[in-house]
Write an enzyme that holds these catalytic residues in place. Structure first.
Site, PDB file in Angstrom:
ATOM      1  N   GLY A 116       0.831  -1.192   0.000  1.00 24.62           N
ATOM      2  CA  GLY A 116       0.000   0.000   0.000  1.00 24.62           C
ATOM      3  C   GLY A 116       0.867   1.244   0.000  1.00 24.62           C
ATOM      4  O   GLY A 116       2.064   1.204   0.315  1.00 24.62           O
ATOM      5  N   CYS A 117       0.261   2.377  -0.349  1.00 23.01           N
ATOM      6  CA  CYS A 117       1.033   3.622  -0.443  1.00 23.01           C
ATOM      7  C   CYS A 117       1.533   4.069   0.928  1.00 23.01           C
ATOM      8  O   CYS A 117       2.726   4.348   1.113  1.00 23.01           O
ATOM      9  CB  CYS A 117       0.208   4.704  -1.126  1.00 23.01           C
ATOM     10  N   TYR A 118       0.634   4.161   1.911  1.00 26.27           N
ATOM     11  CA  TYR A 118       1.057   4.534   3.264  1.00 26.27           C
ATOM     12  C   TYR A 118       2.026   3.509   3.861  1.00 26.27           C
ATOM     13  O   TYR A 118       3.052   3.890   4.445  1.00 26.27           O
ATOM     14  CB  TYR A 118      -0.150   4.688   4.185  1.00 26.27           C
ATOM     15  N   THR A 120       4.166   1.604   2.377  1.00 27.61           N
ATOM     16  CA  THR A 120       5.485   1.727   1.751  1.00 27.61           C
ATOM     17  C   THR A 120       6.337   2.719   2.524  1.00 27.61           C
ATOM     18  O   THR A 120       7.517   2.469   2.807  1.00 27.61           O
ATOM     19  CB  THR A 120       5.345   2.167   0.287  1.00 27.61           C
TER      20      THR A 120
END
Length: 308
Positions: A116-118, A120
């Site tokens: 996921g972006c967060y 990462t």
């Protein structure tokens, strides 16, 4: 020898469109997508996924599980951009910089779960420091993050760019029930003993993330300070192409974190800010939620799986 067939399942969403754009024009692969009339046809989708070499799933979690379950061809490899398999023991976590061995694990994997972006950003900051014993695994970690509205997917883009787009600036804190789906992923892959407190928000710019983690030196081992943490992160990421650890001696202007600074790239920048007398440290990460946080990471994992 024929070029590998790459099937993007769900190429009309924000992540799928970006992956398609990043791969368009390449001559070393063949891109396969379904025409509009067949996108929701289970038989057509099952045929496409079983005929390709590598499938990239850009689907909601339930649909991603169904798509993965439909694979009967043993040679098909998968990159799942949803959160459906990110804590699954049989899927390799697709953050190649996680450990020294992770890129090799991704390269040889049959099932890769894109981070996921967060997570990462959070895992990228925490994992090296926890593995080195510089942050206790039972530290009460709090994570604050702001992302552009594209992080909400098509709904966020439509709300800000569609025909009925809102006309005012917005900033919204969400996840207030404290059960955000990214938390188990962050805990598992960072190595924390307990759930971190995660406070996400989105604002009225399109894409980009700033994520911060505050630390108190009194809760760390004696002698551990901001310089110690910075040295550890610098050593861990010294040879990485897509993760940059920023120097600590930044100018006052450089100490302002811009969430849009890395938009359009697959880069992530990590910083350590500290005030020795106050006993406080701030870990920070900047990345594009559609780049290193999604489509860029998927293409990076694809290239590893292709041996590039």
């Amino acid at each position: 020898m024929a070029s590998p067939l790459i099937f993007i399942d769900g190429d009309q969403g924000t992540t799928g469109l970006q992956i398609h754009d990043r791969l368009r024009g390449r001559t070393d692969i063949q891109l396969v997508t379904l025409p509009d009339a067949h996108r929701k046809d289970p038989q057509r989708r099952a045929e496409a996924i079983n005929d390709c070499d590598i499938a990239i799933l850009c689907l909601p979690d339930a649909a991603a599980r169904e798509a993965a379950a439909s694979i009967v061809n043993p040679r098909v490899r998968v990159i799942d951009a949803s959160s459906a398999h990110r804590t699954h023991a049989e899927w390799v976590y697709g953050l190649p910089e996680l450990t020294r061995e992770q890129a090799s694990l991704v390269a040889s994997a049959r099932r890769v779960s894109n981070p996921g972006c967060y997570p990462t950003a959070a895992v990228g900051l925490l994992r090296p420091l926890l593995d080195a014993g510089l942050i206790p695994r039972d530290y009460p970690v709090s994570i604050n993050a702001v992302a552009g509205y594209s992080g909400r997917g098509r709904a966020g883009v439509d709300e800000h760019e569609g025909p009925n787009a809102i006309s005012r600036s917005q900033h919204r804190v969400y996840g207030l029930e404290l059960v955000h789906k990214h938390v188990p992923e962050i805990q598992q892959h960072s190595g924390l003993a307990f759930r971190p407190m995660f406070i996400p928000s989105y604002s009225s710019y399109r894409q980009g993330i700033v994520l911060t983690i505050p630390l108190e030196t009194r809760l760390l081992a004696p002698g551990v300070d901001g310089e110690t943490l910075h040295r550890c992160l610098s050593a861990h990421y010294a040879d990485e192409k897509y993760v940059q650890v920023m120097p600590q001696d930044l100018s006052d202007v450089g100490k302002q974190l811009d969430p849009e600074a890395l938009n359009g790239t697959n880069l992530m920048q990590l910083s350590v800010f500290s005030h020795k007398e106050n006993g406080q440290i701030l870990l920070a990460a900047v990345l594009d939620n559609l780049g290193k946080g999604a489509s860029g990471a998927a293409v990076q994992n694809l290239e590893l799986m292709l041996g590039q």
